[in-house]
Design an enzyme around this catalytic site. Structure first.
Site, PDB file in Angstrom:
ATOM      1  CB  VAL A  17     -16.892  42.473  -8.850  1.00 18.95           C
ATOM      2  CG1 VAL A  17     -18.130  42.812  -8.081  1.00 18.95           C
ATOM      3  CG2 VAL A  17     -15.566  42.821  -8.204  1.00 18.95           C
ATOM      4  CG  PHE A 158     -17.463  45.806   1.192  1.00 19.53           C
ATOM      5  CD1 PHE A 158     -16.781  46.688   1.610  1.00 19.53           C
ATOM      6  CD2 PHE A 158     -18.867  45.956   1.130  1.00 19.53           C
ATOM      7  CE1 PHE A 158     -17.180  48.111   1.556  1.00 19.53           C
ATOM      8  CE2 PHE A 158     -19.478  47.314   1.165  1.00 19.53           C
ATOM      9  CZ  PHE A 158     -18.386  48.087   1.428  1.00 19.53           C
ATOM     10  CG  HIS A 260      -1.784  38.372   9.614  1.00 20.17           C
ATOM     11  ND1 HIS A 260      -1.509  37.584  10.744  1.00 20.17           N
ATOM     12  CD2 HIS A 260      -3.289  38.454   9.563  1.00 20.17           C
ATOM     13  CE1 HIS A 260      -2.727  37.115  11.264  1.00 20.17           C
ATOM     14  NE2 HIS A 260      -3.580  37.395  10.282  1.00 20.17           N
ATOM     15  CB  CYS A 269      -9.393  45.910  -3.777  1.00 16.27           C
ATOM     16  SG  CYS A 269     -10.705  45.151  -4.421  1.00 16.27           S
TER      17      CYS A 269
END
Length: 444
Positions: A17, A158, A260, A269
């Protein structure tokens, strides 16, 4: 800071990140210093080596280093003293024993930052942190550093691994948790290049911002788990999960993303954040039953995928060679955190299988977390003499395998496709037995 000067930003933590966010903020024209305690990581970055695989990241880092907007440091204090904004992007792994997010790195960084700041500074939690973490950081600042002028802001990330740069530069939304006017003004300036492109800046209370991150990830994890359960039902009743997913995904209220079917979610995450949300909710006597169930189903699913492979091999893999295509939790990353492949391979090893594996980017990382298996150089090398070929990660290069060549190499023509990347008819045409997710098994 005058309106004409670039904003000085410090990113604490140069992991996934921090590095992506820091490089992209530098690309916006800010001056960014990425700080990390790992000397090896900083030395590598200064030598032009990027320690993670993310498409396009090395180019952005090199461009902004050359332009003088991005640098790296092991020294937090000197960098923070000159900063307008300091982002905390350190790890928040699941704590051993109870599953809560481990915030020790966040609080340690906050204390170091507070000791070093001079003048009004905005401290931003970019790390994924439970609700109330910003309040605790503010309490630390107020009690331990009462003379410092600091505003604490929540700004969750995100980013999807493999598409992180696009996600940062073309976000669905930028969530900023603060009600402090000076902090709002500075955060608008941080994201001004995106704001000019009409990316929605969404300001809310800090606790709300913290919860938005967890709620978003939990909802997506639940959506994946839902379609995985529908896939199991499809196998029992003779329906096709891909067609079911398309049929329900055309409803705009549902949407076609994250429908999927596969071997379960993994990565940095979803496993960690769903568990942390469950623990936070339990602590506040407001349990999130749907997410508790999602976590349990996903944990069981990975092991079940190992059993699916064993079933495809007539219920016994002892002494058999199994070729695994794909190790990372998703394509276009080298991230092995909570990857389904780990559990699947362990189930196969427990059954006595001889496992050979290939992944375009993840094999070095895999060696640290997976047991005694053999690594190959390409899909065909590991397929030679195999009793089954198992597609675990949907890398693009696995989507166009030379099935005729593969058939000539394997011992037993069996493909277990845990990502449904091939049309059933195409695989059968080449003489393979084909086992997919949420479809009727086709034995040759």
């Amino acid at each position: 800071m005058s309106g004409n000067e670039p904003m000085r930003i410090v990113m604490i933590g140069s992991g996934y990140v921090g590095l992506v966010s820091g490089a992209c903020l530098a690309d916006f024209g800010h001056h960014v210093t990425c700080v990390d305690k790992s000397a090896a990581k900083i030395d590598a970055l200064e030598a032009g080596k990027v320690p993670i695989f993310e498409p396009g990241l090395d180019t952005i880092i090199e461009h902004n280093r050359t332009a003088g907007r991005l640098d790296f440091s092991k020294e937090l204090a000197t960098s923070v003293a000159k900063a307008d904004v300091v982002f905390i992007a350190v790890g928040t792994p699941s704590r051993r024993g109870d599953g809560h997010a481990d915030l020790s790195y966040v609080y340690a960084a906050a204390r170091e930052i507070a000791a070093a700041v001079s003048g009004f500074t905005v401290v931003v939690t970019k790390s994924t942190v439970p609700v109330g973490t910003g309040d605790e950081i503010e309490r630390i600042f107020r009690e331990e550093f009462p003379e410092k002028d600091i505003s604490v802001v929540s700004n969750p990330e995100f980013l999807r691994e493999g598409a992180a740069i696009t996600d940062f530069k073309r976000p669905d939304r930028i969530v900023i948790g603060t009600e402090e006017p000076r902090a709002i003004e500075i955060m608008r300036e941080v994201y001004r290049p995106l704001y000019l492109n009409e990316a929605p800046l969404y300001f809310c209370e800090r606790r709300t911002s913290e919860l938005i991150k967890y709620a978003a990830n939990a909802f997506l994890a639940m959506k994946i788990t839902f379609i995985n359960e529908i896939a199991d039902l499809c196998e029992q009743i003779g329906a096709d999960v891909q067609k079911v997913a398309k049929g329900i995904g055309m409803d705009k209220r549902i949407g076609d993303k994250f429908l999927h079917a596969g071997p379960g979610y993994g990565g940095s995450c979803f496993p960690k954040d769903t568990l942390a949300l469950v623990k936070t909710a339990q602590d506040h006597d407001s349990p999130v039953r749907l997410i508790e169930t999602t976590v349990a189903i996903n944990d069981n699913r990975k092991r079940a995928m190992g059993r699916k492979v064993i079933a495809a091999c007539d219920g016994n893999v002892r002494g058999k060679k199994i070729a695994i295509l794909g190790l990372t939790f998703k394509p276009n990353t080298d991230d092995m955190r909570d990857a389904p492949s780990i559990t699947i391979i362990q189930a196969l090893l427990d059954g006595g299988a001889n496992v050979h594996a290939f992944d375009p980017e993840g094999m070095e990382m895999a060696k640290e977390v997976i047991g005694p298996i053999t690594y190959g150089n390409d899909p065909y090398e590991i397929a030679e003499g195999a009793d089954a070929v198992v597609i675990v990660t949907e890398w693009d290069e696995f989507r166009a395998l030379d099935l005729k060549r593969m058939k000539s190499l394997v011992k037993t023509p069996t493909i277990v496709d845990l990502r449904n990347i091939y049309p059933v008819a195409e695989v059968i045409k080449h003489g393979f037995s084909y086992f997919a997710i949420g479809k009727k098994n086709e034995k040759k």
